[in-house]
Design a protein around this motif. Sequence first.
Motif, PDB file in Angstrom:
ATOM      1  N   GLY A   1      42.979   5.825  -0.634  1.00 12.46           N
ATOM      2  CA  GLY A   1      42.261   5.655   0.623  1.00 12.46           C
ATOM      3  C   GLY A   1      40.778   5.499   0.370  1.00 12.46           C
ATOM      4  N   ALA A   2      40.444   4.576  -0.518  1.00 17.81           N
ATOM      5  CA  ALA A   2      39.051   4.416  -0.953  1.00 17.81           C
ATOM      6  C   ALA A   2      38.152   3.809   0.111  1.00 17.81           C
ATOM      7  N   GLY A   3      38.743   3.277   1.190  1.00 18.45           N
ATOM      8  CA  GLY A   3      37.925   2.696   2.252  1.00 18.45           C
ATOM      9  C   GLY A   3      37.064   1.564   1.731  1.00 18.45           C
ATOM     10  N   ASN A   4      35.787   1.578   2.112  1.00 18.24           N
ATOM     11  CA  ASN A   4      34.880   0.530   1.652  1.00 18.24           C
ATOM     12  C   ASN A   4      34.082   0.931   0.414  1.00 18.24           C
TER      13      ASN A   4
ATOM     14  N   VAL B   1      41.749  11.635  -6.200  1.00 15.82           N
ATOM     15  CA  VAL B   1      40.709  11.908  -5.210  1.00 15.82           C
ATOM     16  C   VAL B   1      41.183  11.393  -3.862  1.00 15.82           C
ATOM     17  N   VAL B   2      41.042  12.218  -2.842  1.00 16.71           N
ATOM     18  CA  VAL B   2      41.353  11.796  -1.485  1.00 16.71           C
ATOM     19  C   VAL B   2      40.232  12.281  -0.579  1.00 16.71           C
ATOM     20  N   CYS B   3      39.645  11.344   0.168  1.00 19.93           N
ATOM     21  CA  CYS B   3      38.438  11.630   0.945  1.00 19.93           C
ATOM     22  C   CYS B   3      38.582  11.034   2.340  1.00 19.93           C
ATOM     23  N   LEU B   4      38.708  11.904   3.343  1.00 18.96           N
ATOM     24  CA  LEU B   4      38.834  11.471   4.741  1.00 18.96           C
ATOM     25  C   LEU B   4      39.966  10.469   4.904  1.00 18.96           C
ATOM     26  N   THR B   5      41.110  10.798   4.300  1.00 21.42           N
ATOM     27  CA  THR B   5      42.251   9.891   4.254  1.00 21.42           C
ATOM     28  C   THR B   5      43.530  10.508   4.779  1.00 21.42           C
TER      29      THR B   5
ATOM     30  N   PHE C   1      39.820  16.990  -2.934  1.00 19.85           N
ATOM     31  CA  PHE C   1      40.042  16.610  -1.543  1.00 19.85           C
ATOM     32  C   PHE C   1      38.840  16.963  -0.672  1.00 19.85           C
ATOM     33  N   PHE C   2      38.564  16.084   0.272  1.00 22.60           N
ATOM     34  CA  PHE C   2      37.542  16.286   1.297  1.00 22.60           C
ATOM     35  C   PHE C   2      38.104  15.698   2.576  1.00 22.60           C
TER      36      PHE C   2
ATOM     37  N   ALA D   1      49.555   5.288   0.405  1.00 20.08           N
ATOM     38  CA  ALA D   1      49.500   6.606  -0.224  1.00 20.08           C
ATOM     39  C   ALA D   1      50.890   7.183  -0.445  1.00 20.08           C
ATOM     40  N   GLU D   2      51.828   6.853   0.437  1.00 19.21           N
ATOM     41  CA  GLU D   2      53.174   7.406   0.338  1.00 19.21           C
ATOM     42  C   GLU D   2      54.034   6.721  -0.708  1.00 19.21           C
ATOM     43  N   GLN D   3      53.550   5.633  -1.297  1.00 17.39           N
ATOM     44  CA  GLN D   3      54.346   4.894  -2.284  1.00 17.39           C
ATOM     45  C   GLN D   3      53.396   4.262  -3.302  1.00 17.39           C
TER      46      GLN D   3
END
Length: 222
Positions: free
Chosen positions: A46-49, A108-112, A138-139, A94-96
């Motif tokens: 979930g790296a976003g931008n 690393v997972v951030c606001l995801t 995690f954040f 993320a689930e696969q």
Amino acid sequence: MPQPIKHPVFARFYARLAGPALEKAGIAEHRRRLLAGLSGEVVEVGAGNGLNFPHYPPEVKRVVAVEPEPRLRALAEQQARSAPVPVQTTEARAEQLPFADGSFDAAVVCLTLCSVADPRAAVAEFHRVLRPGGQLRFFEHVQADGPAMRRVQRMLDATVWPRLMGGCHTGRDTQAVITAAGFALISVDRFTFPATRVPSPAAVHILGTAVRTDLRETTSRP
């Protein structure tokens, strides 16, 4: 192959307004804390931008950045060009995750985890792709502390909030999900961000580190 997750309106909103607003509120310091001390091979889900990329320490050999939303992933690819460590972007959910067991030293997972369809399946995937003893950083914004705000969160999550905010849920108990997947918590900092006078259903955050343990041993204990 699963279809891409497309939230074009939310992607534009996050990239142009929400992301800059969080940076102005001081989220960069939390990003640095999230990533401090990492090394080796890292997967960011979930790296976003790509706003975490500038904060990776030089001890990290490579970051594989997973982002299912096409517009955000394209922005992450641009951000990766100037990152201080090698970053490879890829499309996946993320689930696969399309990686072999034990592929990474850290995840690393951030606001995801607020927005994935199945957070339990996602965290189970983090556990699978980490090497034994690998770290999960995690954040995340999480379930509120008080019963009144929890009622507000449940109402929002059952109605308009996920549709408006790219699938986001305000009231998930993410810490419980992490421990249930076979992670041992090393540190957890719980705080309000950003600091505002008006209570927000997405204000309570946790930032911390968990370590991959043997899930069978964890679940077999009395």
